[in-house]
Design a protein around this motif. Structure first.
Motif, PDB file in Angstrom:
ATOM      1  N   MET A  51       0.832  -1.213   0.000  1.00 38.30           N
ATOM      2  CA  MET A  51       0.000   0.000   0.000  1.00 38.30           C
ATOM      3  C   MET A  51       0.862   1.257   0.000  1.00 38.30           C
ATOM      4  O   MET A  51       0.620   2.196  -0.765  1.00 38.30           O
ATOM      5  N   VAL A  52       1.875   1.285   0.862  1.00 37.81           N
ATOM      6  CA  VAL A  52       2.741   2.461   0.968  1.00 37.81           C
ATOM      7  C   VAL A  52       3.517   2.653  -0.328  1.00 37.81           C
ATOM      8  O   VAL A  52       3.604   3.769  -0.858  1.00 37.81           O
ATOM      9  N   GLU A  53       4.078   1.571  -0.872  1.00 42.47           N
ATOM     10  CA  GLU A  53       4.848   1.673  -2.116  1.00 42.47           C
ATOM     11  C   GLU A  53       3.971   2.167  -3.265  1.00 42.47           C
ATOM     12  O   GLU A  53       4.390   3.038  -4.032  1.00 42.47           O
ATOM     13  N   ASN A  54       2.779   1.621  -3.401  1.00 45.85           N
ATOM     14  CA  ASN A  54       1.881   2.061  -4.472  1.00 45.85           C
ATOM     15  C   ASN A  54       1.567   3.546  -4.350  1.00 45.85           C
ATOM     16  O   ASN A  54       1.508   4.260  -5.345  1.00 45.85           O
ATOM     17  N   PHE A  55       1.373   3.986  -3.139  1.00 41.89           N
ATOM     18  CA  PHE A  55       1.067   5.389  -2.921  1.00 41.89           C
ATOM     19  C   PHE A  55       2.276   6.262  -3.241  1.00 41.89           C
ATOM     20  O   PHE A  55       2.162   7.282  -3.926  1.00 41.89           O
ATOM     21  N   LEU A  56       3.451   5.858  -2.768  1.00 38.40           N
ATOM     22  CA  LEU A  56       4.654   6.676  -2.965  1.00 38.40           C
ATOM     23  C   LEU A  56       5.080   6.774  -4.430  1.00 38.40           C
ATOM     24  O   LEU A  56       5.672   7.762  -4.836  1.00 38.40           O
ATOM     25  N   PHE A  57       4.769   5.747  -5.202  1.00 40.16           N
ATOM     26  CA  PHE A  57       5.181   5.756  -6.602  1.00 40.16           C
ATOM     27  C   PHE A  57       4.047   6.134  -7.548  1.00 40.16           C
ATOM     28  O   PHE A  57       4.151   5.970  -8.753  1.00 40.16           O
ATOM     29  N   SER A  58       2.990   6.683  -6.994  1.00 40.35           N
ATOM     30  CA  SER A  58       1.894   7.149  -7.844  1.00 40.35           C
ATOM     31  C   SER A  58       2.288   8.483  -8.475  1.00 40.35           C
ATOM     32  O   SER A  58       3.224   9.155  -8.037  1.00 40.35           O
ATOM     33  N   GLU A  59       1.554   8.864  -9.490  1.00 39.07           N
ATOM     34  CA  GLU A  59       1.856  10.103 -10.203  1.00 39.07           C
ATOM     35  C   GLU A  59       1.494  11.342  -9.394  1.00 39.07           C
ATOM     36  O   GLU A  59       1.975  12.432  -9.670  1.00 39.07           O
ATOM     37  N   ASN A  60       0.653  11.208  -8.407  1.00 35.88           N
ATOM     38  CA  ASN A  60       0.180  12.351  -7.630  1.00 35.88           C
ATOM     39  C   ASN A  60       1.002  12.599  -6.373  1.00 35.88           C
ATOM     40  O   ASN A  60       0.507  13.171  -5.413  1.00 35.88           O
ATOM     41  N   LEU A  61       2.245  12.186  -6.387  1.00 31.86           N
ATOM     42  CA  LEU A  61       3.081  12.345  -5.196  1.00 31.86           C
ATOM     43  C   LEU A  61       3.267  13.818  -4.822  1.00 31.86           C
ATOM     44  O   LEU A  61       3.470  14.140  -3.659  1.00 31.86           O
ATOM     45  N   VAL A  62       3.148  14.687  -5.794  1.00 28.69           N
ATOM     46  CA  VAL A  62       3.283  16.115  -5.529  1.00 28.69           C
ATOM     47  C   VAL A  62       2.192  16.578  -4.576  1.00 28.69           C
ATOM     48  O   VAL A  62       2.374  17.509  -3.797  1.00 28.69           O
ATOM     49  N   ARG A  63       1.063  15.907  -4.620  1.00 27.38           N
ATOM     50  CA  ARG A  63      -0.080  16.306  -3.797  1.00 27.38           C
ATOM     51  C   ARG A  63      -0.092  15.649  -2.418  1.00 27.38           C
ATOM     52  O   ARG A  63      -1.102  15.671  -1.730  1.00 27.38           O
ATOM     53  N   VAL A  64       1.007  15.070  -2.018  1.00 29.28           N
ATOM     54  CA  VAL A  64       1.074  14.423  -0.706  1.00 29.28           C
ATOM     55  C   VAL A  64       1.128  15.504   0.364  1.00 29.28           C
ATOM     56  O   VAL A  64       2.052  16.306   0.417  1.00 29.28           O
ATOM     57  N   THR A  65       0.121  15.507   1.194  1.00 29.56           N
ATOM     58  CA  THR A  65       0.029  16.520   2.252  1.00 29.56           C
ATOM     59  C   THR A  65       0.838  16.071   3.469  1.00 29.56           C
ATOM     60  O   THR A  65       1.165  14.885   3.615  1.00 29.56           O
ATOM     61  N   PRO A  66       1.137  16.997   4.360  1.00 25.62           N
ATOM     62  CA  PRO A  66       1.820  16.611   5.600  1.00 25.62           C
ATOM     63  C   PRO A  66       1.027  15.546   6.379  1.00 25.62           C
ATOM     64  O   PRO A  66       1.617  14.651   6.987  1.00 25.62           O
ATOM     65  N   MET A 126      -0.861  13.202   5.103  1.00 30.86           N
ATOM     66  CA  MET A 126      -0.629  11.918   4.435  1.00 30.86           C
ATOM     67  C   MET A 126       0.737  11.352   4.812  1.00 30.86           C
ATOM     68  O   MET A 126       0.888  10.149   5.007  1.00 30.86           O
ATOM     69  N   ARG A 127       1.712  12.222   4.919  1.00 29.66           N
ATOM     70  CA  ARG A 127       3.063  11.767   5.304  1.00 29.66           C
ATOM     71  C   ARG A 127       3.046  11.163   6.712  1.00 29.66           C
ATOM     72  O   ARG A 127       3.710  10.173   6.981  1.00 29.66           O
ATOM     73  N   VAL A 128       2.266  11.761   7.595  1.00 22.57           N
ATOM     74  CA  VAL A 128       2.132  11.217   8.953  1.00 22.57           C
ATOM     75  C   VAL A 128       1.504   9.830   8.901  1.00 22.57           C
ATOM     76  O   VAL A 128       1.952   8.911   9.592  1.00 22.57           O
ATOM     77  N   HIS A 129       0.489   9.652   8.053  1.00 24.12           N
ATOM     78  CA  HIS A 129      -0.144   8.340   7.913  1.00 24.12           C
ATOM     79  C   HIS A 129       0.843   7.308   7.367  1.00 24.12           C
ATOM     80  O   HIS A 129       0.851   6.149   7.809  1.00 24.12           O
ATOM     81  N   ILE A 130       1.669   7.717   6.436  1.00 25.39           N
ATOM     82  CA  ILE A 130       2.678   6.804   5.874  1.00 25.39           C
ATOM     83  C   ILE A 130       3.644   6.370   6.973  1.00 25.39           C
ATOM     84  O   ILE A 130       3.947   5.188   7.127  1.00 25.39           O
ATOM     85  N   VAL A 131       4.118   7.329   7.739  1.00 23.54           N
ATOM     86  CA  VAL A 131       5.048   7.012   8.830  1.00 23.54           C
ATOM     87  C   VAL A 131       4.383   6.084   9.838  1.00 23.54           C
ATOM     88  O   VAL A 131       4.988   5.119  10.302  1.00 23.54           O
ATOM     89  N   ASN A 132       3.111   6.339  10.150  1.00 21.07           N
ATOM     90  CA  ASN A 132       2.401   5.483  11.106  1.00 21.07           C
ATOM     91  C   ASN A 132       2.263   4.066  10.579  1.00 21.07           C
ATOM     92  O   ASN A 132       2.398   3.097  11.339  1.00 21.07           O
ATOM     93  N   GLN A 133       2.002   3.906   9.286  1.00 24.48           N
ATOM     94  CA  GLN A 133       1.914   2.557   8.718  1.00 24.48           C
ATOM     95  C   GLN A 133       3.251   1.839   8.813  1.00 24.48           C
ATOM     96  O   GLN A 133       3.313   0.649   9.130  1.00 24.48           O
ATOM     97  N   LEU A 134       4.329   2.558   8.549  1.00 27.37           N
ATOM     98  CA  LEU A 134       5.650   1.937   8.655  1.00 27.37           C
ATOM     99  C   LEU A 134       5.974   1.578  10.103  1.00 27.37           C
ATOM    100  O   LEU A 134       6.604   0.551  10.370  1.00 27.37           O
ATOM    101  N   ARG A 135       5.513   2.389  11.044  1.00 24.66           N
ATOM    102  CA  ARG A 135       5.713   2.070  12.464  1.00 24.66           C
ATOM    103  C   ARG A 135       4.921   0.820  12.848  1.00 24.66           C
ATOM    104  O   ARG A 135       5.387   0.006  13.645  1.00 24.66           O
TER     105      ARG A 135
END
Length: 95
Positions: free
Chosen positions: A52-67, A69-78
């Motif tokens: 899920m995280v990889e698909n999101f990070l390598f999507s074309e809309n990465l420019v639109r990643v909000t702070p 969303m970044r917190v959610h990504i970090v929480n998933q990795l934790r």
């Protein structure tokens, strides 16, 4: 078991030590963790979260990643790290 000493100690500290509630809570937590790993293996859960995280990070809309969303990504990795640690220690917990 010296109840007179325990009684004096309780009076001196003003605290009564009752582990029944704590033991019950720990046993319940242990059962929850045990059931958690019976559903899917840790590697399956970690793989799913990482995909899920990889698909999101390598999507074309990465420019639109909000702070946020970044917190959610970090929480998933934790969470994946926690699952891996619990899986490594499940042999100890099951004794």
């Amino acid at each position: 078991m010296n109840t007179l000493e325990e009684s004096k100690s309780q009076e001196a500290t003003g605290m009564k030590t009752d582990f029944n509630g704590q033991e019950s809570a720990l046993l319940k937590q242990h059962q929850i963790v045990k059931e958690f790993f019976m559903t899917d293996s840790a590697s399956e859960m970690i793989e799913s979260l990482n995909i899920m995280v990889e698909n999101f990070l390598f999507s074309e809309n990465l420019v639109r990643v909000t702070p946020e969303m970044r917190v959610h990504i970090v929480n998933q990795l934790r969470v994946t790290t926690l699952i891996a640690k619990l899986d490594r220690n499940k042999v100890v917990c099951s004794r």
